[in-house]
Design an enzyme around this catalytic site. Sequence first.
Site, PDB file in Angstrom:
ATOM      1  N   GLY A  53     -78.294 -62.547  42.002  1.00  0.00           N
ATOM      2  CA  GLY A  53     -78.651 -63.869  42.487  1.00  0.00           C
ATOM      3  C   GLY A  53     -79.089 -64.752  41.334  1.00  0.00           C
ATOM      4  N   SER A  54     -78.990 -66.063  41.511  1.00  0.00           N
ATOM      5  CA  SER A  54     -79.510 -66.978  40.504  1.00  0.00           C
ATOM      6  C   SER A  54     -81.013 -67.150  40.704  1.00  0.00           C
ATOM      7  CB  SER A  54     -78.798 -68.326  40.592  1.00  0.00           C
ATOM      8  OG  SER A  54     -77.450 -68.163  40.217  1.00  0.00           O
ATOM      9  N   GLY A  55     -81.638 -67.906  39.821  1.00  0.00           N
ATOM     10  CA  GLY A  55     -83.079 -68.124  39.896  1.00  0.00           C
ATOM     11  C   GLY A  55     -83.834 -67.280  38.895  1.00  0.00           C
ATOM     12  N   HIS A  56     -83.110 -66.497  38.068  1.00  0.00           N
ATOM     13  CA  HIS A  56     -83.751 -65.623  37.078  1.00  0.00           C
ATOM     14  C   HIS A  56     -83.435 -66.059  35.654  1.00  0.00           C
ATOM     15  CE1 HIS A  56     -84.309 -63.162  40.559  1.00  0.00           C
ATOM     16  NE2 HIS A  56     -83.031 -62.861  40.667  1.00  0.00           N
ATOM     17  N   LYS A 104     -78.513 -54.421  39.072  1.00  0.00           N
ATOM     18  CA  LYS A 104     -79.918 -54.257  39.444  1.00  0.00           C
ATOM     19  C   LYS A 104     -79.972 -53.663  40.857  1.00  0.00           C
ATOM     20  CE  LYS A 104     -81.465 -58.564  38.759  1.00  0.00           C
ATOM     21  NZ  LYS A 104     -80.130 -59.202  38.800  1.00  0.00           N
ATOM     22  N   ASP A 109     -76.861 -56.487  45.754  1.00  0.00           N
ATOM     23  CA  ASP A 109     -76.156 -56.340  44.477  1.00  0.00           C
ATOM     24  C   ASP A 109     -75.316 -55.068  44.486  1.00  0.00           C
ATOM     25  OD1 ASP A 109     -77.601 -58.561  43.848  1.00  0.00           O
ATOM     26  OD2 ASP A 109     -78.439 -57.801  41.985  1.00  0.00           O
ATOM     27  N   HIS A 218     -87.961 -62.070  43.192  1.00  0.00           N
ATOM     28  CA  HIS A 218     -87.303 -62.871  44.215  1.00  0.00           C
ATOM     29  C   HIS A 218     -88.297 -63.610  45.087  1.00  0.00           C
ATOM     30  CE1 HIS A 218     -84.290 -59.941  42.991  1.00  0.00           C
ATOM     31  NE2 HIS A 218     -83.420 -60.893  43.240  1.00  0.00           N
TER      32      HIS A 218
END
Lengths: 331, 331, 207, 207
Positions: A53-56, A104, A109, A218
């Site tokens: 996911g994005s946001g990292h 991960k 994922d 998250h």
Amino acid sequence: MRKLINAPAGVVADALRGLAAAHPELRVDPGLGTVVRADAPVTGKVALVSGGGSGHEPLHGGFVGPGMLDAACAGEVFTSPVPDAVIAATAAVSSGAGVIHLVKNYTGDVLNFRMAAELAEDEDIEVESVLIDDDVAVEDSLHTAGRRGTGAALFAEKIAGALAEEGAGLGSVAAVAREVVTRSRSFGVALSPCTVPEAGTPTFELGEGEMELGVGIHGEPGRRRVKAGTATEIVDAALTAIDADMPLDGADLLVLVNGMGGTPLIEQYVAYAAVADWLAGHGATVARPLIGPYVTSLEMAGVMISVCRLTPDLTRLWDAPVQTPGLRWGR
Amino acid sequence: MRKLINAPAGVVADALRGLAAAHPELRVDPGLGTVVRADAPVTGKVALVSGGGSGHEPLHGGFVGPGMLDAACAGEVFTSPVPDAVIAATAAVSSGAGVIHLVKNYTGDVLNFRMAAELAEDEDIEVESVLIDDDVAVEDSLHTAGRRGTGAALFAEKIAGALAEEGAGLGSVAAVAREVVTRSRSFGVALSPCTVPEAGTPTFELGEGEMELGVGIHGEPGRRRVKAGTATEIVDAALTAIDADMPLDGADLLVLVNGMGGTPLIEQYVAYAAVADWLAGHGATVARPLIGPYVTSLEMAGVMISVCRLTPDLTRLWDAPVQTPGLRWGR
Amino acid sequence: MSAAAWIIRAAALVASEADRLTRLDAAIGDGDHGHNLDRGFTAAAAAIDGAAVDREAPPGRILIAAGRAIVSRTGGASGPLYGTALRRAGKALGDAPVVSAAGLGDALRAALDGVTELGGASEGDKTMVDALAPAVAACENALAEGGDLETCARAAAEAAAAGADATVPLQARKGRASYLGERSIGHIDPGAVSTALILRALAETAS
Amino acid sequence: MSAAAWIIRAAALVASEADRLTRLDAAIGDGDHGHNLDRGFTAAAAAIDGAAVDREAPPGRILIAAGRAIVSRTGGASGPLYGTALRRAGKALGDAPVVSAAGLGDALRAALDGVTELGGASEGDKTMVDALAPAVAACENALAEGGDLETCARAAAEAAAAGADATVPLQARKGRASYLGERSIGHIDPGAVSTALILRALAETAS
Ligand SMILES: Nc1ncnc2c1ncn2[C@@H]1O[C@H](COP(=O)(O)OP(=O)(O)O)[C@@H](O)[C@H]1O
Ligand SMILES: Nc1ncnc2c1ncn2[C@@H]1O[C@H](COP(=O)(O)OP(=O)(O)O)[C@@H](O)[C@H]1O
Ligand SMILES: [Mg+2]
Ligand SMILES: [Mg+2]
Ligand SMILES: [Mg+2]
Ligand SMILES: [Mg+2]
């Protein structure tokens, strides 16, 4: 929601457009969510693909480049990428020497990468998947989805990336990635929640003077809510949890003090001072420190501490040149 | 106040202890607030000293190293360093070739550096002071303390640092620093205030859906409070203000999209996409982009945009190797 | 039963409940379930509505196409799980031109098998399986009692809703909620809620 | 007048008002004025109390030492300004063993000259000068009217307080508040408030 964005649904694509504009050495598909070394496939080289996911950010797209990843797949915010993106990235970097998926350990994922790996093998691309699960905050991992993958992703991407760059084969590169994971542990603490743009409200509420111990990346609540502590207390909680799981006494460590996204660098250095003190007091040596917001959770305030017990080989690979937007040294 | 600290009064010293622990290539005095290249003084080299209040990390301490600063002085949070620190840093880096003080234009910085320069000259150290004043949000600068120094500090430190590393003399290095300042402009926008640890409460209140246009890097309110805009609108406001002051049409630009400390990288890339679009639409070229939290204002959410009109020489110096905790490339 | 009508109705329900599903996911997960599913089902409905799928195709084909679209556009844990569920259901229906009550039972059973094989969850783990498994059982019961397609579908939907509600006191052992340990107790599982929603769409369109 | 008593009393007042001064600075500056001054005056008081300064030294010497400590420990704009003010005042007093009313007038005038030379502010720019300048004038007036040391000091303190209050409607033209343009109007200048405080300490200890 105080965000520097255009529309909540377009954040990831917009950020990828920014990445593309800033980095012509990357081939970015903002719609599909793929970031690929422009010189891919690199002849004869084992290729590394990661994603999630994005946001990292900068994880993972910011770690694409010589010495690290060949490609990254960026899902929506906190949402695993779809198999289509993973297949496209895998095909784009495959030179015939095999592709490693660094995954991960989150159900989403794992499932999306597994589907993609199966489809890639249909196209005669050899894929080895390496699972990253370093977060000791997940106790009782037999009765859960298992430990989360957090800071060790950066370690594995850097070190396996360096070995791949040296020309090692698929088996060796996968093995070193697994070795890094086996030798790594992480623990995160949140001083504030974060807000997923499409959700629009914070992932949890935290009263003044409270913090969450054992959070992932998250925006989820952690294992326990406790009275907010000092940097020294927070670091002690994190390192005690790590040490209980993997004794640090006598270890030669790679240490990441990782800002969660909303905590400024000055505080990360305050935390690192406490980490250095704690480790010195527990017989461990910091061979390689890294301090900064590398594996973030949107604008969450807090810190994650990750350690990897180095060997001389792992240290050499960590020190090898790397040329990515997010990590850059040597050469 | 959600901060990863021990005691409000000890934040700067603790962070400097962390910097010292992580970077043996720096000589750090956490009490006095100085950060010096461990190999200083570098024989025959013009030395660069900068500094200012803390809370802007990695500026300035994170920019000490080959190719950039020889020393930095870190005052308390948002408080100019005292002359004693500046003198100590100046003496520590002086090789006889002269020392440049890169001073952001704030009354406190100007006065404390001026006092130190006078005392240094008493000790026969030749000091040239270069004033950095790039912030176009300060209008009517004749009737104010003048434009603030913000993002151009990074540009000047990097570019003058590269020229000093090449062996240029005091006059040339000061001249290139001044040239960078003359060719640079900045504009900042805040989506949230920040909290000075010793004050304990936010520097201002901002309602949901509001933002401050034209802020500096000290948590101060800006010129105007307006309805919160999209990334595209925010970037338009910033670049329009810059363009009105220094036309960008036809320029070859170094562009910094600078996170203010609490805004995550994903949003900074969203902003960069808007910057790239805006500049392309106004006849300017981005020759060198830099995206990240480099000149921060504690945990303030928001972004500052800085540009420098490059020349071939400035571009070459920007590209030259740099080895500091906060900026690192080449070699 | 029109598979196309089911998916389009499910997409509409998911869209209108997306914020609620996301809020439920924020409590014990990562706050994206509703928006994930909305993206996936919107894509599935678009595939059916657009040129991608022949609306006159057999229901099984339509479900396979919908499942593919969901896998391709949803992401997260729920994307592969729901996508696989629909693809497996579609395969079970094969090229049959209409769906019988028995066919529905087979399809739902195949969907459940797909979800448990892929995700490894059992009943009681506080996942969508806690809605889907009782739905399959209820559908098969209704079938054994001679129920018609509509009756079977309604039984499935009701059991799914009850199963979702029954996840509240459970401690999660799969998915993100499991990281919370005991703190997951007292919250409903968002995936179980969305399963109940999708089966409600089935009941509403099965006739 | 005991210069040591003045500085120690000023340090105590600054310490007790530090939070308020910082809050005033947060409104139109960067929220550090109180803590800056507290650091500086604490260092000055410690220098006087400690071995660094001979408490029996002439008042001028004590003010010079206090000024040096303030420059060395305060930082910000106020550190050099107040440090210079005290050093200049001390130099004006020279080695005189006691401070006369006339001596105080000269010292305050020298302090004001030091501040304006260094900072370049004029009256009306919304800075500490707006408290210090009327204080000097009031002190000189009181002196011309034959006032004694205590009277002159009290006149200075009262004028400084009034001068500080009068900064509220002004638009700042120096210091950080000037960046705010018209938004600086309606707030009191923190440096003017601290000047009034320091002169209050003078009045309280001048006898
Ligand atoms: N292993 C699993 N088996 C079955 N369902 C699962 C499993 N893991 C998660 N789920 C379901 O997925 C839902 C979460 O979906 P979603 O939020 O879209 O994905 P993610 O957890 O990746 O963010 C959970 O509420 C749960 O019902
Ligand atoms: N040029 C100047 N001349 C006189 N006084 C000034 C000047 N600039 C600032 N000041 C005073 O300094 C005060 C602020 O001090 P302080 O907050 O400690 O420093 P800084 O502004 O560097 O944070 C202002 O309130 C004002 O009274
Ligand atoms: Mg998710
Ligand atoms: Mg200040
Ligand atoms: Mg979720
Ligand atoms: Mg101030």
